[in-house]
Design an enzyme around this catalytic site. Structure first.
Site, PDB file in Angstrom:
ATOM      1  N   ALA A  64       0.405  -0.368   0.054  1.00 37.77           N
ATOM      2  CA  ALA A  64      -0.373  -0.237  -0.162  1.00 37.77           C
ATOM      3  C   ALA A  64       1.063   1.118   0.220  1.00 37.77           C
ATOM      4  O   ALA A  64       1.969   0.925   0.010  1.00 37.77           O
ATOM      5  CB  ALA A  64      -0.859   0.401   1.568  1.00 37.77           C
ATOM      6  N   GLY A 103      -0.207  -5.304   0.887  1.00 34.09           N
ATOM      7  CA  GLY A 103      -1.580  -4.364  -0.228  1.00 34.09           C
ATOM      8  C   GLY A 103      -0.768  -4.965  -1.876  1.00 34.09           C
ATOM      9  O   GLY A 103      -1.559  -5.675  -2.763  1.00 34.09           O
ATOM     10  N   GLU A 106      -1.947  -8.541  -1.002  1.00 35.37           N
ATOM     11  CA  GLU A 106      -2.823  -9.219  -1.527  1.00 35.37           C
ATOM     12  C   GLU A 106      -4.239  -9.243  -2.521  1.00 35.37           C
ATOM     13  O   GLU A 106      -5.243  -9.733  -3.107  1.00 35.37           O
ATOM     14  CB  GLU A 106      -3.590  -8.061  -0.227  1.00 35.37           C
ATOM     15  CG  GLU A 106      -4.108  -8.575   0.989  1.00 35.37           C
ATOM     16  CD  GLU A 106      -4.006  -7.574   1.822  1.00 35.37           C
ATOM     17  OE1 GLU A 106      -3.138  -6.016   1.948  1.00 35.37           O
ATOM     18  OE2 GLU A 106      -4.895  -7.394   2.875  1.00 35.37           O
ATOM     19  N   GLU A 126       2.944  -6.472   6.854  1.00 34.89           N
ATOM     20  CA  GLU A 126       2.342  -5.607   7.743  1.00 34.89           C
ATOM     21  C   GLU A 126       2.287  -5.471   9.265  1.00 34.89           C
ATOM     22  O   GLU A 126       2.303  -4.510   9.683  1.00 34.89           O
ATOM     23  CB  GLU A 126       0.773  -5.165   7.642  1.00 34.89           C
ATOM     24  CG  GLU A 126       0.100  -5.340   5.920  1.00 34.89           C
ATOM     25  CD  GLU A 126       0.387  -6.238   5.291  1.00 34.89           C
ATOM     26  OE1 GLU A 126       1.009  -7.269   5.441  1.00 34.89           O
ATOM     27  OE2 GLU A 126       0.004  -5.979   4.257  1.00 34.89           O
TER      28      GLU A 126
END
Ligand code: NAD
Length: 693
Positions: A64, A103, A106, A126
């Site tokens: 992210a 991310g 993901e 994370e």
């Protein structure tokens, strides 16, 4: 985020969407929106039967865009993009060449298959920023690889490589040839099989047969991490996957993720991440600053530090000559280096062959003349100005032109050391921390006349050695030790005022340090500080008395604590406590008790105050540089972000008021808030608002 693109091509019925958001394809708002619309176009196009998600550059998606965390969300949000992706009516295959992290993984998990190249690295890091995955990772990963492995992977935050990813079922195929082509073929095959199967279709809930294994691991992990709310959240959220349908479990994940984003501990970890990255921007240097070539090194002194530094060079593939004044000291030093490698071999972290290769890069020699060929000389002899001046003056004569002359001094004036040479532009400090082969931090000390290319080379070299360089200026103790001296003085003051060593240490470990200052002194040896105090006229009545009594810490079995029969944790010693009480009385001090919070404030706020002076004097360029030093060299608890960030979190007005109180009580005017701290406090600002000198 201008220039963000998703390139689209249609190759034989497959839409290949190539993400391009340098440097790491971070999933910022622009890229999310571009993926969304490229996907929509591909799905609407009748000539497209399947989709491949690939990436330009070495990284698939680095994660992210964490600079967006804590700012108002901007649609499309990642979870929504991923919902549309895995709900697509045409199969989508991720082609992962390099890193797919956070991310990024993901995103790949929301695809219907993953084809990886040999250099792929897949991970959900994370947890290292005090968070948990927030875009379905905690639900999709367990469905793919099993809850126990998924939990372990998310808990460690470490990525797995391509082979492991395939072995654990995270990736569908490893492709050594053309990755996009392989993904395209894979996608077409899936298209032939009818509607794509989503990861979530592997089970509306997680398989109850896997629950017991997961619960054992989860309970253990939560117990081990009492101060880390994200570990408990991770366990809860994976657990939700057993109890709730996918849709609901993902909502639970999102709620917990958002709460963690606002948690001060995660904020501190994210702050530290950016602060560390920022240290690479050294005022006055740029990519264009010329560098000098370093192909060989010499280290002067084969003691504790010289030996460790030599190992760093050998580990990095740089041949190094280790120089002593006498054969005996050299032999001792070389034997210690060999023993360090041998213990790594014994632990299994180094192969016998690698050890031999590295030892082959280390040459021992007697006499400074042996430094003549080196591109860099690192001096790690005794901490005495006279000795250093003699060595550097000799190096003027001996070292080849353009060689960098570095000193590992802890406290001494590097401008004066440079004066001893005929080439002060080549002189700088490389202040390694002990053990030098282990500790990541190096303070790179810029002296008054250090040439920019020498400084840039020093920084680059430190990175080549696997270190984290932070550039600082010349002063007594540079950044870290100068602030540490404040803490040591405050520790003595606390003892005299009424606290006992174990109370101080308990308050500091409760604050988050692994060790308290007095246990630390015992471990390092009390003589180190004693010698410095004797050389600089400093006084520490309790520590000095202990040294005079031969209590030098663990190595003598006695220091602030007792270490019977080689014990590694000390026990309280009534003799020491009586000595402390006697010393208080001699100083006319009436002893009182202190709460743990008060102990922490009295120890740490004078350090923060010194940090403010360090900024004003330009010794450190930014508060974040100071914090990076404390986090990486002095074991400051990561989730507190470093001393300057911690002070910001307390509020500088409160910090200034405490310092005034300490100054009044003790009569020590150096405890008064430094002008920068006072000014920021008055203006209601934080160190992080400070724009520099
Ligand atoms: P040490 O006593 O373990 O080693 C010093 C070595 O230098 C000895 O082996 C000695 O024989 C050798 N030596 C002395 N004069 C020499 C000369 N003229 N030529 C060649 N060799 C010579 O000391 P140390 O702890 O390794 O410290 C070395 C330097 O590193 C000091 O400046 C110290 O302040 C600094 N330093 C130490 C630490 C630490 O934790 N020990 C941390 C950072 C920096």
């Amino acid at each position: 985020m201008g220039g963000t693109v998703v390139r689209q091509e249609i190759l034989g019925g497959v839409a290949v969407l190539t993400l391009s958001n340098p440097p790491v394809n971070a999933l910022g708002h622009g890229l999310r929106a571009a993926i969304d619309s490229a996907l929509e176009a591909a799905l609407a196009n009748d000539s497209v039967r399947a989709v491949v998600l690939a990436a330009e550059g070495k990284v698939f998606v680095g994660g992210a865009d964490i600079s967006e965390f804590g700012t108002p969300p901007r649609a499309p949000l990642l979870p929504d993009v991923l919902d549309r992706l895995d709900g697509a009516g045409k199969p989508v295959v991720a082609a992962i060449y390099g890193a797919a992290l956070g991310g990024g993984l993901e995103l790949a998990l929301a695809c219907h298959a993953r084809v990886v190249g040999p250099k792929a690295k897949l991970g959900l890091p994370e947890v290292k920023l005090g968070l948990i995955p927030g875009a379905g990772g905690t639900q999709r990963l367990p469905r793919l690889v099993g809850p126990e492995s998924a939990f372990a992977m998310m808990l460690s935050g470490e990525p797995v490589d391509a082979k492991k990813a395939v072995a654990m079922g995270l990736a569908d195929a490893l492709e050594t040839g053309d990755l996009v082509e392989a993904a395209r073929t894979h996608a077409l095959k899936l298209a032939e099989g009818g509607a794509p199967v989503r990861v979530r279709d592997r089970g509306e809930r997680l398989d109850p047969a896997t629950r017991a294994g997961f619960e054992t691991k989860a309970t253990e992990a939560v117990k081990k991490a009492p101060g880390q709310p994200n570990v408990a959240a991770l366990a809860d959220v994976v657990r939700a996957g057993f109890d709730l349908p996918f849709e609901e479990a993902v909502k639970t994940e999102r709620t917990r993720f958002l709460a963690l984003v606002d948690d001060p501990r995660s904020k501190a970890l994210r702050y530290a991440f950016f602060a560390e990255r920022e240290t690479a921007r050294v005022p006055g240097l740029s990519k264009e600053t010329p560098r000098r070539e370093i192909a060989s090194a010499a280290v002067i002194g084969a003691g504790t530090m010289g030996g460790g530094i030599a190992l760093c060079f050998a580990n990095a593939g740089i041949p190094v000559t280790v120089i002593e004044t006498e054969q005996e000291a050299l032999d001792r030093g070389l034997a210690r280096m060999r023993a360090t490698y041998a213990s790594s071999v014994k632990r299994g972290s180094l192969s016998e062959a690698a050890m031999e290769e590295r030892l082959g890069r280390i040459t021992g020699a007697v006499g400074l003349d042996n430094a003549a060929q080196a591109d860099i000389v690192v001096e790690a002899a005794f901490e005495e100005m006279g000795i250093k001046e003699t060595i550097f003056s000799a190096l003027s004569r001996i070292a080849k032109p353009g060689a960098i002359l570095a000193t590992n001094t802890s406290y001494l004036d590097i401008d004066r050391i440079a004066d001893a040479t005929d080439r002060p532009g080549d002189v700088l400090g490389l202040h390694f921390f002990s053990p030098a082969n282990v500790m990541r931090l190096v303070e790179v000390v810029r002296a008054a006349r250090t040439a920019p290319d020498a400084l840039a080379t020093g920084n680059d070299l430190a990175r080549r050695l696997g270190k984290l360089p932070v550039t600082v200026g010349v002063c007594f103790g540079f950044v870290g030790n100068r602030m540490l001296a404040r803490r040591s003085a405050a520790g003595e003051r606390l003892l005299l005022a009424g606290a006992l060593p174990h109370e101080v240490d308990a308050a500091v470990t409760e604050f988050g340090f692994r060790m308290g200052p007095f246990a630390m002194s015992d471990l390092a040896g009390l003589d180190i500080g004693w010698r410095t105090r004797k050389a600089t006229g400093g006084k520490a009545p309790v520590a000095d008395a202990l040294c005079e009594a031969g209590r030098l810490g663990q190595k003598t079995g006695k220091g602030f604590y007792l270490y019977p029969e080689g014990a590694r944790t000390g026990s309280r010693d009534p003799e020491v406590e009586a000595l402390i009480e006697r010393t208080s009385a001699e100083h006319g001090i009436t002893r009182r008790s202190f709460s743990p919070d008060e102990i922490v404030a009295r120890l740490m706020l004078p350090m923060v105050n010194e940090g403010a002076r360090i900024l004003e004097e330009g010794i450190a360029a930014r508060p974040g540089d100071i914090d990076t030093i404390w986090l990486n060299g002095y074991n400051w608890p990561a989730w507190r972000g470093g001393p300057m960030h911690w002070a910001d979190s307390l509020g500088l007005a409160a910090v200034a008021a405490d310092l005034d109180r300490f100054a009044e009580e003790s009569g020590d005017e150096t405890l008064r808030p430094a002008p920068l701290l006072a000014r920021l406090a008055q203006e209601g600002k934080r160190f992080s608002d400070w724009g520099g000198r």
